[in-house]
Scaffold this motif. Structure first.
Motif, PDB file in Angstrom:
ATOM      1  N   ALA A   1      21.223 -68.967 -17.279  1.00 64.89           N
ATOM      2  CA  ALA A   1      21.689 -67.858 -18.111  1.00 64.89           C
ATOM      3  C   ALA A   1      21.948 -66.621 -17.265  1.00 64.89           C
ATOM      4  CB  ALA A   1      20.650 -67.556 -19.186  1.00 64.89           C
ATOM      5  N   HIS A   2      23.060 -65.983 -17.506  1.00 66.36           N
ATOM      6  CA  HIS A   2      23.410 -64.731 -16.832  1.00 66.36           C
ATOM      7  C   HIS A   2      24.491 -64.023 -17.639  1.00 66.36           C
ATOM      8  CE1 HIS A   2      26.341 -67.642 -15.360  1.00 66.36           C
ATOM      9  NE2 HIS A   2      27.159 -66.628 -15.201  1.00 66.36           N
ATOM     10  N   VAL A   3      24.636 -62.740 -17.380  1.00 69.54           N
ATOM     11  CA  VAL A   3      25.649 -61.945 -18.069  1.00 69.54           C
ATOM     12  C   VAL A   3      26.685 -61.533 -17.040  1.00 69.54           C
ATOM     13  CG1 VAL A   3      26.088 -59.847 -19.392  1.00 69.54           C
ATOM     14  CG2 VAL A   3      23.979 -61.126 -19.756  1.00 69.54           C
ATOM     15  N   THR A   4      27.939 -61.834 -17.311  1.00 69.49           N
ATOM     16  CA  THR A   4      29.006 -61.510 -16.366  1.00 69.49           C
ATOM     17  C   THR A   4      29.438 -60.055 -16.508  1.00 69.49           C
ATOM     18  OG1 THR A   4      30.763 -62.117 -17.903  1.00 69.49           O
ATOM     19  CG2 THR A   4      29.871 -63.888 -16.496  1.00 69.49           C
ATOM     20  N   ASP A   5      30.085 -59.535 -15.465  1.00 69.24           N
ATOM     21  CA  ASP A   5      30.619 -58.170 -15.525  1.00 69.24           C
ATOM     22  C   ASP A   5      31.595 -58.013 -16.690  1.00 69.24           C
ATOM     23  OD1 ASP A   5      29.226 -57.110 -13.379  1.00 69.24           O
ATOM     24  OD2 ASP A   5      30.760 -57.668 -11.922  1.00 69.24           O
ATOM     25  N   GLU A   6      32.405 -59.036 -16.931  1.00 68.67           N
ATOM     26  CA  GLU A   6      33.381 -58.976 -18.021  1.00 68.67           C
ATOM     27  C   GLU A   6      32.695 -58.784 -19.372  1.00 68.67           C
ATOM     28  OE1 GLU A   6      36.594 -61.869 -20.288  1.00 68.67           O
ATOM     29  OE2 GLU A   6      35.940 -62.400 -18.277  1.00 68.67           O
ATOM     30  N   LEU A   7      31.629 -59.537 -19.600  1.00 72.85           N
ATOM     31  CA  LEU A   7      30.904 -59.401 -20.863  1.00 72.85           C
ATOM     32  C   LEU A   7      30.225 -58.046 -20.961  1.00 72.85           C
ATOM     33  CD1 LEU A   7      29.365 -62.958 -21.156  1.00 72.85           C
ATOM     34  CD2 LEU A   7      31.151 -61.977 -22.595  1.00 72.85           C
ATOM     35  N   MET A   8      29.669 -57.574 -19.861  1.00 74.63           N
ATOM     36  CA  MET A   8      29.009 -56.269 -19.865  1.00 74.63           C
ATOM     37  C   MET A   8      30.007 -55.170 -20.219  1.00 74.63           C
ATOM     38  SD  MET A   8      25.735 -56.358 -19.233  1.00 74.63           S
ATOM     39  CE  MET A   8      25.264 -54.843 -18.441  1.00 74.63           C
ATOM     40  N   GLN A   9      31.215 -55.271 -19.712  1.00 72.42           N
ATOM     41  CA  GLN A   9      32.216 -54.237 -19.949  1.00 72.42           C
ATOM     42  C   GLN A   9      32.648 -54.173 -21.414  1.00 72.42           C
ATOM     43  OE1 GLN A   9      32.671 -51.886 -17.755  1.00 72.42           O
ATOM     44  NE2 GLN A   9      31.286 -53.066 -16.474  1.00 72.42           N
ATOM     45  N   ARG A  10      32.520 -55.275 -22.133  1.00 75.17           N
ATOM     46  CA  ARG A  10      32.868 -55.267 -23.559  1.00 75.17           C
ATOM     47  C   ARG A  10      31.936 -54.353 -24.350  1.00 75.17           C
ATOM     48  NH1 ARG A  10      33.305 -61.122 -25.855  1.00 75.17           N
ATOM     49  NH2 ARG A  10      33.909 -59.929 -27.678  1.00 75.17           N
ATOM     50  N   PHE A  11      30.688 -54.268 -23.925  1.00 77.66           N
ATOM     51  CA  PHE A  11      29.701 -53.466 -24.639  1.00 77.66           C
ATOM     52  C   PHE A  11      29.480 -52.105 -23.992  1.00 77.66           C
ATOM     53  CE2 PHE A  11      28.628 -57.929 -25.375  1.00 77.66           C
ATOM     54  CZ  PHE A  11      28.659 -57.953 -26.749  1.00 77.66           C
ATOM     55  N   ALA A  12      30.032 -51.893 -22.814  1.00 75.68           N
ATOM     56  CA  ALA A  12      29.769 -50.686 -22.028  1.00 75.68           C
ATOM     57  C   ALA A  12      30.028 -49.375 -22.761  1.00 75.68           C
ATOM     58  CB  ALA A  12      30.545 -50.734 -20.717  1.00 75.68           C
ATOM     59  N   PRO A  13      31.163 -49.186 -23.427  1.00 74.10           N
ATOM     60  CA  PRO A  13      31.420 -47.877 -24.047  1.00 74.10           C
ATOM     61  C   PRO A  13      30.344 -47.453 -25.057  1.00 74.10           C
ATOM     62  CG  PRO A  13      33.432 -49.156 -23.961  1.00 74.10           C
ATOM     63  CD  PRO A  13      32.315 -50.078 -23.567  1.00 74.10           C
ATOM     64  N   VAL A  14      29.963 -48.351 -25.923  1.00 78.65           N
ATOM     65  CA  VAL A  14      28.964 -48.026 -26.938  1.00 78.65           C
ATOM     66  C   VAL A  14      27.602 -47.798 -26.295  1.00 78.65           C
ATOM     67  CG1 VAL A  14      27.697 -48.951 -28.918  1.00 78.65           C
ATOM     68  CG2 VAL A  14      30.163 -49.268 -28.757  1.00 78.65           C
ATOM     69  N   LEU A  15      27.237 -48.653 -25.359  1.00 76.44           N
ATOM     70  CA  LEU A  15      25.920 -48.528 -24.746  1.00 76.44           C
ATOM     71  C   LEU A  15      25.819 -47.313 -23.835  1.00 76.44           C
ATOM     72  CD1 LEU A  15      25.151 -52.274 -24.132  1.00 76.44           C
ATOM     73  CD2 LEU A  15      24.211 -50.771 -25.879  1.00 76.44           C
ATOM     74  N   ARG A  16      26.903 -46.949 -23.169  1.00 79.54           N
ATOM     75  CA  ARG A  16      26.878 -45.735 -22.346  1.00 79.54           C
ATOM     76  C   ARG A  16      26.678 -44.508 -23.222  1.00 79.54           C
ATOM     77  NH1 ARG A  16      31.547 -47.781 -18.907  1.00 79.54           N
ATOM     78  NH2 ARG A  16      30.451 -48.872 -17.261  1.00 79.54           N
ATOM     79  N   THR A  17      27.330 -44.491 -24.363  1.00 82.10           N
ATOM     80  CA  THR A  17      27.157 -43.375 -25.296  1.00 82.10           C
ATOM     81  C   THR A  17      25.716 -43.328 -25.787  1.00 82.10           C
ATOM     82  OG1 THR A  17      29.463 -43.547 -25.983  1.00 82.10           O
ATOM     83  CG2 THR A  17      27.970 -42.373 -27.473  1.00 82.10           C
ATOM     84  N   PHE A  18      25.175 -44.477 -26.120  1.00 83.35           N
ATOM     85  CA  PHE A  18      23.786 -44.563 -26.558  1.00 83.35           C
ATOM     86  C   PHE A  18      22.858 -44.094 -25.439  1.00 83.35           C
ATOM     87  CE2 PHE A  18      19.880 -47.209 -27.158  1.00 83.35           C
ATOM     88  CZ  PHE A  18      19.425 -46.584 -28.311  1.00 83.35           C
ATOM     89  N   GLY A  19      23.116 -44.555 -24.210  1.00 81.41           N
ATOM     90  CA  GLY A  19      22.307 -44.153 -23.061  1.00 81.41           C
ATOM     91  C   GLY A  19      22.377 -42.658 -22.805  1.00 81.41           C
ATOM     92  N   ALA A  20      23.560 -42.077 -22.946  1.00 80.99           N
ATOM     93  CA  ALA A  20      23.717 -40.632 -22.759  1.00 80.99           C
ATOM     94  C   ALA A  20      22.909 -39.874 -23.818  1.00 80.99           C
ATOM     95  CB  ALA A  20      25.188 -40.250 -22.832  1.00 80.99           C
ATOM     96  N   HIS A  21      22.914 -40.385 -25.044  1.00 82.31           N
ATOM     97  CA  HIS A  21      22.130 -39.766 -26.106  1.00 82.31           C
ATOM     98  C   HIS A  21      20.639 -39.847 -25.786  1.00 82.31           C
ATOM     99  CE1 HIS A  21      21.118 -38.399 -30.121  1.00 82.31           C
ATOM    100  NE2 HIS A  21      20.328 -39.450 -30.256  1.00 82.31           N
ATOM    101  N   LEU A  22      20.177 -40.999 -25.319  1.00 83.51           N
ATOM    102  CA  LEU A  22      18.768 -41.155 -24.953  1.00 83.51           C
ATOM    103  C   LEU A  22      18.393 -40.274 -23.771  1.00 83.51           C
ATOM    104  CD1 LEU A  22      18.223 -45.013 -25.237  1.00 83.51           C
ATOM    105  CD2 LEU A  22      17.392 -43.236 -26.773  1.00 83.51           C
ATOM    106  N   ALA A  23      19.318 -40.119 -22.843  1.00 90.04           N
ATOM    107  CA  ALA A  23      19.048 -39.318 -21.647  1.00 90.04           C
ATOM    108  C   ALA A  23      18.732 -37.872 -22.013  1.00 90.04           C
ATOM    109  CB  ALA A  23      20.229 -39.378 -20.690  1.00 90.04           C
ATOM    110  N   GLU A  24      19.241 -37.404 -23.130  1.00 91.19           N
ATOM    111  CA  GLU A  24      18.944 -36.046 -23.581  1.00 91.19           C
ATOM    112  C   GLU A  24      17.451 -35.860 -23.830  1.00 91.19           C
ATOM    113  OE1 GLU A  24      21.314 -35.197 -27.003  1.00 91.19           O
ATOM    114  OE2 GLU A  24      23.207 -35.546 -25.929  1.00 91.19           O
ATOM    115  N   PHE A  25      16.753 -36.952 -24.149  1.00 90.05           N
ATOM    116  CA  PHE A  25      15.324 -36.885 -24.429  1.00 90.05           C
ATOM    117  C   PHE A  25      14.467 -37.195 -23.207  1.00 90.05           C
ATOM    118  CE2 PHE A  25      17.432 -38.060 -28.403  1.00 90.05           C
ATOM    119  CZ  PHE A  25      17.042 -36.990 -29.192  1.00 90.05           C
TER     120      PHE A  25
END
Length: 110
Positions: free
Chosen positions: A72-96
């Motif tokens: 089992a592994h996650v490819t860069d291609e699959l990661m990039q599909r979720f990247a925009p939403v998760l980066r936004t979520f991460g940026a929100h968490l980083a505020e805390f």
């Protein structure tokens, strides 16, 4: 109809990508294992609540073998599909976070 493997794969990919983002926000350079332990403890608490302690222990014990057996592994291609939403979520968490992490590309573990 969604096959069981599809559900497992999608759930695994989203969870992995989410944990990448959480780890980047929560990681403490002085105590890197503390963040990993917190992730494991959080997952254990979640599973305990959802499926009970006995099944949780069985799954947590078997997980490393399942990952190795299925390669089992996650490819860069699959990661990039979720990247925009998760980066936004991460940026929100980083505020805390006490010391917000710098922006970085979302990539898989090699």
């Amino acid at each position: 109809m969604v096959k069981q493997d599809d559900v497992i794969e999608r759930t695994s990919i989203v969870t992995y990508a989410l944990l990448e983002e959480l780890h980047a926000v929560l990681a403490d350079a002085k105590n890197p294992d503390e963040t990993s332990l917190g992730v494991i403890m959080g997952l254990a608490m979640f599973l305990d609540e959802k499926i009970g302690p006995m099944r949780s222990q069985k799954l947590m014990t078997q997980a490393p073998g399942i990952i190795l057996k299925t390669d089992a592994h996650v490819t860069d291609e699959l990661m990039q599909r979720f990247a925009p939403v998760l980066r936004t979520f991460g940026a929100h968490l980083a505020e805390f976070a006490a010391a917000p992490a710098a922006a970085r590309p979302l990539t898989k573990v090699s």
